[in-house]
Motif scaffolding. Sequence first.
Motif, PDB file in Angstrom:
ATOM      1  N   GLU A  27      62.646  25.607   3.796  1.00  0.00           N
ATOM      2  CA  GLU A  27      63.015  24.348   4.463  1.00  0.00           C
ATOM      3  C   GLU A  27      63.800  23.423   3.534  1.00  0.00           C
ATOM      4  O   GLU A  27      64.755  22.772   3.933  1.00  0.00           O
ATOM      5  CB  GLU A  27      61.747  23.630   4.953  1.00  0.00           C
ATOM      6  N   LYS A  28      63.360  23.392   2.278  1.00  0.00           N
ATOM      7  CA  LYS A  28      63.983  22.462   1.318  1.00  0.00           C
ATOM      8  C   LYS A  28      65.323  22.958   0.777  1.00  0.00           C
ATOM      9  O   LYS A  28      66.216  22.173   0.486  1.00  0.00           O
ATOM     10  CB  LYS A  28      63.027  22.304   0.134  1.00  0.00           C
ATOM     11  N   TYR A  29      65.429  24.287   0.615  1.00  0.00           N
ATOM     12  CA  TYR A  29      66.631  24.860  -0.015  1.00  0.00           C
ATOM     13  C   TYR A  29      67.175  25.982   0.868  1.00  0.00           C
ATOM     14  O   TYR A  29      67.063  27.168   0.547  1.00  0.00           O
ATOM     15  CB  TYR A  29      66.282  25.408  -1.412  1.00  0.00           C
ATOM     16  N   GLU A  82      57.913  26.366   2.527  1.00  0.00           N
ATOM     17  CA  GLU A  82      58.300  25.052   1.992  1.00  0.00           C
ATOM     18  C   GLU A  82      59.691  25.120   1.321  1.00  0.00           C
ATOM     19  O   GLU A  82      60.549  24.272   1.539  1.00  0.00           O
ATOM     20  CB  GLU A  82      57.234  24.689   0.956  1.00  0.00           C
ATOM     21  N   GLU A  87      64.231  24.248  -7.276  1.00  0.00           N
ATOM     22  CA  GLU A  87      65.011  23.001  -7.363  1.00  0.00           C
ATOM     23  C   GLU A  87      66.319  23.229  -8.132  1.00  0.00           C
ATOM     24  O   GLU A  87      67.339  22.596  -7.849  1.00  0.00           O
ATOM     25  CB  GLU A  87      64.158  21.946  -8.065  1.00  0.00           C
TER      26      GLU A  87
END
Length: 242
Positions: free
Chosen positions: A48-50, A45, A23
């Motif tokens: 995909e998010k970063y 995961e 994050e």
Amino acid sequence: MKRAIIFGATGGIGRAIAENMAENGWSLYIHYNHNQQEAGKMVQEFIEKYPDQEFFSLKLNFLAEDDVIKKIVSNLLPISAVIFTQGITNYQFLGSQELDEIEKIIQINLLAPIKITSLLESQLLKQAHGRIIFIGSVYGGQASALESVYSASKGGLSSFVQGYAREVASANLTVNVIAPGAVDTPMNAIFDAETLNEVKNEIPAGRLADPKDISFWVENLLDERSDYLTGQTIYVDGGWLV
Ligand SMILES: NC(=O)c1ccc[n+]([C@@H]2O[C@H](COP(=O)([O-])OP(=O)(O)OC[C@H]3O[C@@H](n4cnc5c(N)ncnc54)[C@H](OP(=O)(O)O)[C@@H]3O)[C@@H](O)[C@H]2O)c1
């Protein structure tokens, strides 16, 4: 690109550290030993998010021979932070433990991390704000019966960072231990609800730590403004033991 390796990223505390670092913009090596599926899931995961960061899973058994450890470490891309949050315990009287169990605890918790630190030293020294963080334990400061070998391994880490930090401080490479009390993770799944309740009642804060209580302090040590804090063991135990 800021890149780090988290050893034991598949553990309860490791996952919280990985989520927090991802994050905060870190590219990460997600290390595992047995739990390939969990490591793969995390990598997927995070990708995909970063999408602008890089994520790799990496298997290494800390019981492996030196040659294997050397080969894996020498193939890593440059990193500026190393987090050691792998670890095992064996809740038993010393006299009931097999000798090889004793050796395994020392090897996984203390010896292999020190060897890996030594192998990574030259590249960490090149970083502007290098960081080495070990997840120790409150038992490293106040040892526990039935976990005497585990306590010795964690106390060993605290001594190690005191000395080693002095060797590398002039290069802004900091070396510290975050020492949790009881944390709500699979490591404590060996205890039944009644025992965990007894522990909870002994903790002045009135609860076990959440893994995020630990990752918060890792985040702070990773901050560039933490350059002057080194060689320390920071106890995060809700006022429990030390
Ligand atoms: N939970 C607590 O109450 C507590 C309290 C104080 C300190 N700590 C310390 O915090 C750290 C993380 O604990 P946790 O509760 O998150 O533990 P955990 O959930 O049991 O996770 C343990 C981690 O260690 C890895 N590991 C186990 N054997 C290994 C080996 N032979 N080689 C390399 N890696 C190995 C596991 O990898 P795989 O899953 O992939 O096999 C996993 O990632 C440990 O150092 C522990 O001593 C925990």
